[in-house]
Design a protein around this motif. Structure first.
Motif, PDB file in Angstrom:
ATOM      1  N   UNK A  63       0.911  -1.131  -0.125  1.00 45.55           N
ATOM      2  CA  UNK A  63      -0.120  -0.053   0.036  1.00 45.55           C
ATOM      3  C   UNK A  63       0.799   1.248   0.024  1.00 45.55           C
ATOM      4  N   UNK A  64       0.284   2.258  -0.260  1.00 43.87           N
ATOM      5  CA  UNK A  64       1.004   3.580  -0.615  1.00 43.87           C
ATOM      6  C   UNK A  64       1.073   4.241   0.651  1.00 43.87           C
ATOM      7  N   UNK A  65       0.346   4.165   1.481  1.00 42.76           N
ATOM      8  CA  UNK A  65       0.197   4.833   2.871  1.00 42.76           C
ATOM      9  C   UNK A  65       1.719   4.894   3.643  1.00 42.76           C
ATOM     10  N   UNK A  66       2.305   3.690   3.557  1.00 32.99           N
ATOM     11  CA  UNK A  66       3.588   3.761   4.438  1.00 32.99           C
ATOM     12  C   UNK A  66       4.575   4.669   3.835  1.00 32.99           C
ATOM     13  N   UNK A  67       5.119   4.683   2.843  1.00 28.81           N
ATOM     14  CA  UNK A  67       6.098   5.468   2.349  1.00 28.81           C
ATOM     15  C   UNK A  67       5.688   7.013   2.351  1.00 28.81           C
ATOM     16  N   UNK A  68       4.355   7.250   2.275  1.00 32.37           N
ATOM     17  CA  UNK A  68       3.810   8.521   2.352  1.00 32.37           C
ATOM     18  C   UNK A  68       4.237   9.414   3.403  1.00 32.37           C
ATOM     19  N   UNK A  69       4.565   8.577   4.528  1.00 31.59           N
ATOM     20  CA  UNK A  69       4.649   9.064   5.792  1.00 31.59           C
ATOM     21  C   UNK A  69       6.343   8.995   6.100  1.00 31.59           C
ATOM     22  N   UNK A  70       6.935   8.183   5.415  1.00 31.90           N
ATOM     23  CA  UNK A  70       8.369   8.238   5.833  1.00 31.90           C
ATOM     24  C   UNK A  70       9.022   9.468   5.206  1.00 31.90           C
ATOM     25  N   UNK A  71       9.810   9.979   6.241  1.00 31.82           N
ATOM     26  CA  UNK A  71      10.556  11.462   5.872  1.00 31.82           C
ATOM     27  C   UNK A  71      10.530  12.326   7.049  1.00 31.82           C
ATOM     28  N   UNK A  72      11.717  13.164   6.954  1.00 32.90           N
ATOM     29  CA  UNK A  72      11.825  13.978   8.289  1.00 32.90           C
ATOM     30  C   UNK A  72      10.711  15.391   8.106  1.00 32.90           C
ATOM     31  N   UNK A  73       9.954  15.548   6.862  1.00 30.08           N
ATOM     32  CA  UNK A  73       9.183  16.560   6.869  1.00 30.08           C
ATOM     33  C   UNK A  73       8.044  16.411   7.289  1.00 30.08           C
ATOM     34  N   UNK A  74       7.366  15.008   7.979  1.00 29.58           N
ATOM     35  CA  UNK A  74       6.362  14.979   8.423  1.00 29.58           C
ATOM     36  C   UNK A  74       6.314  14.922  10.037  1.00 29.58           C
ATOM     37  N   UNK A  75       5.148  14.672  10.588  1.00 31.75           N
ATOM     38  CA  UNK A  75       4.992  14.953  12.105  1.00 31.75           C
ATOM     39  C   UNK A  75       5.797  13.741  12.784  1.00 31.75           C
ATOM     40  N   UNK A  76       6.438  13.897  13.949  1.00 29.76           N
ATOM     41  CA  UNK A  76       6.950  12.552  14.450  1.00 29.76           C
ATOM     42  C   UNK A  76       5.907  11.599  15.061  1.00 29.76           C
ATOM     43  N   UNK A  77       4.856  12.273  15.575  1.00 31.66           N
ATOM     44  CA  UNK A  77       4.049  11.077  16.050  1.00 31.66           C
ATOM     45  C   UNK A  77       3.241  10.374  15.044  1.00 31.66           C
TER      46      UNK A  77
ATOM     47  N   UNK B 289       4.605   9.759  12.052  1.00 30.54           N
ATOM     48  CA  UNK B 289       5.689   8.936  11.278  1.00 30.54           C
ATOM     49  C   UNK B 289       5.823   7.633  12.372  1.00 30.54           C
ATOM     50  N   UNK B 290       5.932   7.784  13.481  1.00 29.44           N
ATOM     51  CA  UNK B 290       6.171   6.857  14.690  1.00 29.44           C
ATOM     52  C   UNK B 290       5.067   5.699  14.348  1.00 29.44           C
ATOM     53  N   UNK B 291       3.951   6.152  14.265  1.00 31.29           N
ATOM     54  CA  UNK B 291       2.790   5.260  14.130  1.00 31.29           C
ATOM     55  C   UNK B 291       2.804   4.397  12.921  1.00 31.29           C
ATOM     56  N   UNK B 292       3.135   5.084  11.680  1.00 32.90           N
ATOM     57  CA  UNK B 292       3.214   4.364  10.421  1.00 32.90           C
ATOM     58  C   UNK B 292       4.310   3.531  10.303  1.00 32.90           C
ATOM     59  N   UNK B 293       5.539   4.070  10.590  1.00 34.32           N
ATOM     60  CA  UNK B 293       6.846   3.100  10.517  1.00 34.32           C
ATOM     61  C   UNK B 293       6.370   1.975  11.289  1.00 34.32           C
ATOM     62  N   UNK B 294       5.799   1.965  12.569  1.00 33.51           N
ATOM     63  CA  UNK B 294       5.669   0.740  13.341  1.00 33.51           C
ATOM     64  C   UNK B 294       4.793  -0.080  12.632  1.00 33.51           C
ATOM     65  N   UNK B 295       3.452   0.331  12.331  1.00 30.02           N
ATOM     66  CA  UNK B 295       2.565  -0.302  11.825  1.00 30.02           C
ATOM     67  C   UNK B 295       3.112  -1.026  10.163  1.00 30.02           C
ATOM     68  N   UNK B 296       3.894  -0.439   9.579  1.00 28.97           N
ATOM     69  CA  UNK B 296       4.337  -1.050   8.454  1.00 28.97           C
ATOM     70  C   UNK B 296       5.394  -2.066   8.782  1.00 28.97           C
ATOM     71  N   UNK B 297       6.276  -2.079   9.800  1.00 28.78           N
ATOM     72  CA  UNK B 297       7.283  -3.283  10.197  1.00 28.78           C
ATOM     73  C   UNK B 297       6.502  -4.358  10.808  1.00 28.78           C
ATOM     74  N   UNK B 298       5.230  -3.960  11.587  1.00 31.49           N
ATOM     75  CA  UNK B 298       4.305  -5.142  12.008  1.00 31.49           C
ATOM     76  C   UNK B 298       3.644  -5.757  10.884  1.00 31.49           C
ATOM     77  N   UNK B 299       3.207  -5.274   9.719  1.00 32.07           N
ATOM     78  CA  UNK B 299       2.758  -5.917   8.576  1.00 32.07           C
ATOM     79  C   UNK B 299       3.590  -6.733   7.999  1.00 32.07           C
TER      80      UNK B 299
END
Length: 568
Positions: free
Chosen positions: A501-515, A517-527
């Protein structure tokens, strides 16, 4: 009498897969929260203006999750089957923080950590529009800020504080049309504090009712001919990148793709997403869609031609894709359908200016002024542009409205009323415009509605790392899946789709809000870890560690992007 300019409002409703099958729990609540607010409100606005027309696009993963929430809540109300979303489960937990209990943090007690987590969840709302609007909620939120600064004080909180905060969070997230029409909701808002067990169950029942009505309401609107329902590939992948990762260079020749190879067997995966997406759509709506909003308006010549296999008659993308594809073609209008040579698929292109006004600017305007401004733009297009046939206004159907007063109630009401009765403008759908002055598209330069490129999903170190992990998992999938039994093979293929899905990489990067990014980084790794488990493999150690951190402060909390890179 000159023909009216056709105007298509296309609302894209989308949520990624938030359910973690390994832990058997929803990790984020956005599906049901947007359900009780934005999806019910949009249906109500359309129902209130029978002459209005629109296209509504549902991502299949959203439909599946909405249905699951309905089943969960019904099962709980019927026989107390536990709800698998901790925030919803808190409605009937004693104490309320029980679903959030954890012993993972050695620095704080389980009670303090659980309460702080629940409190934090109940503050995830637009401060100006949702929290400050309701005085009792604002007072609870102000106390929460103090508690977060002195966490040990949470131990001494009365349980009633937690219950009232939980109730107000959900009352604030209800759709404006619900608050105006449901006497039970009015009574709860009037009560304001000291909510009891009966109040908690009643609000949960209301949430269940609202969610259960969403799909039937949109289905009825489609059957009446008021809306066109369209589909997205199953788990919202960026199809051109699955088909050819290096297509990112068509719009950005210098994009950094080091370390990334082509996605293995991408065409088979795109076909899987389209086949399963249409199957899911048919399951819930009872008919086959004619149109497809490709995830993020992402198109390439290969992906558009592939749509013919599935009977898709139209797709849509963004202004800059049109600009890049029409380079050197003078005297053509954005506002008409296009088609590639020898292709039956019509391509419509988003008017970025009009769409982004709704997404980013009009929330600050008086509703009548905003609608008048939009109508004036459309009148100018109708009067001055040679070849203008169809103005396509396409945007996220859920994330803009919490930035508007009263969830966009006044704006959307005025928008549908003014456009549906305008003498020179005709609200319609894409399927009604397939032959409205079709022009030939010489090529399609691969890109998305965001800047006309794929830079939101690939090309930076963190995004590229996300792709590297996905491609590594796909190689393991290809090696193992032939040995799996049919049931496990299907589960693994569906889990792979979620990871694509597109949603994970949408959030990866330093220009997004930390909280976030943390949520979607974690969920991507769980998936990804769950995919390895389904394949009978041990997940790589790196999936246990965060790899992207954020730190930016994007507009609209990062949930939306503007179509033009040079706009703010």
């Amino acid at each position: 009498m000159p023909e009216k300019l056709k105007v298509v409002l296309c609302w894209h409703m989308h949520q990624p897969a938030y359910y973690d099958w390994h832990n058997e729990q929803y990790q984020l609540p956005w599906t049901y929260l947007h359900g009780i607010k934005d999806y019910v409100d949009m249906a109500a606005h359309l129902e209130a203006v029978p002459n209005a027309r629109a296209v509504v696009n549902f991502a299949p993963t959203l439909l599946v999750q909405l249905d699951d929430y309905v089943q969960q809540i019904n099962a709980f109300l019927r026989d107390a089957t536990p709800i698998r979303d901790p925030l919803l489960a808190a409605f009937n937990s004693h104490p309320a923080h029980t679903p959030f209990l954890s012993t993972s943090n050695e620095e704080t007690s389980p009670l303090v950590e659980a309460r702080l987590t629940l409190i934090d969840q109940c503050l995830r709302a637009n401060e100006e529009r949702l929290i400050q609007r309701f005085k009792p909620y604002q007072e609870l939120a102000e106390l929460a800020v103090q508690l977060k600064q002195s966490p040990k004080l949470v131990t001494y909180l009365d349980e009633q504080y937690i219950i009232d905060l939980l109730m107000w969070y959900h009352l604030a997230w209800l759709g404006e049309t619900v608050r105006r029409s449901d006497d039970r909701v009015k009574a709860l808002i009037e009560k304001g504090r000291e909510f009891n067990e009966t109040d908690r169950r009643q609000l949960l029942e209301i949430i269940g009712e609202l969610l259960s009505e969403i799909i039937p309401r949109y289905k009825a609107l489609a059957e009446q001919g008021q809306i066109e329902l369209s589909v997205t590939p199953y788990a919202h992948p960026i199809m051109p990148l699955l088909l050819d990762t290096f297509s990112a260079r068509e719009a950005l020749p210098d994009i950094n793709l080091s370390g990334i190879g082509c996605y293995p067997d991408g065409k088979d995966r795109v076909r899987w997403h389209m086949r399963e997406g249409i199957k899911t759509f048919e399951q819930y709506f009872g008919f086959t869609p004619q149109g497809c909003w490709p995830s993020e308006g992402s198109v390439s010549e290969i992906s558009v031609r592939l749509m013919e296999e599935f009977g898709i008659r139209w797709v849509a993308s963004g202004t800059n894709v049109w600009n890049n594809s029409m380079a050197g073609q003078d005297h053509q209008s954005l506002h008409r359908p296009y088609s590639l040579a020898n292709s039956s698929v019509r391509c419509f292109f988003r008017d970025d200016n009009l769409s982004d006004l709704i997404g980013f600017e009009f929330s600050k305007w008086h509703a009548n002024d905003a609608v008048a401004h939009l109508v004036h733009h459309l009148e100018n297009i109708a009067a001055s542009q040679s070849g203008a046939q169809v103005a396509s206004i396409i945007l996220d159907g859920e994330n803009a409205w919490e930035h508007y007063p009263e969830n966009g109630y006044h704006f959307l009401s005025a928008l549908y009323e003014k456009l549906s009765e305008h003498p020179k403008l005709e609200l319609t759908t894409f399927s009604q415009c397939l032959n409205a002055g079709v022009a030939e598209l010489p090529t399609i330069v691969a890109g998305s509605w965001v800047y006309g490129t794929f830079s939101t999903w690939i090309g930076s170190p963190d995004k590229n790392r996300g792709w590297e992990m996905l491609i590594e998992a796909k190689h393991v999938f290809d090696h193992v899946v032939p040995r799996l039994d049919p049931k496990t093979r299907e589960a693994a293929s569906r889990q792979l789709a979620i990871c694509e899905g597109s949603d994970w990489c949408w959030w990866f990067g330093d220009y997004n809000a930390s909280d976030t990014v943390h949520d979607f980084d974690r969920l991507y790794r769980l998936h990804l870890a769950q995919l390895y488990r389904l394949l009978g493999e041990t997940p790589p150690d790196y999936l246990g560690h965060a790899f992207t951190y954020g730190g930016g402060s994007p507009a609209i909390s990062g949930t939306m992007r503007k179509g033009q890179e040079n706009e703010g």
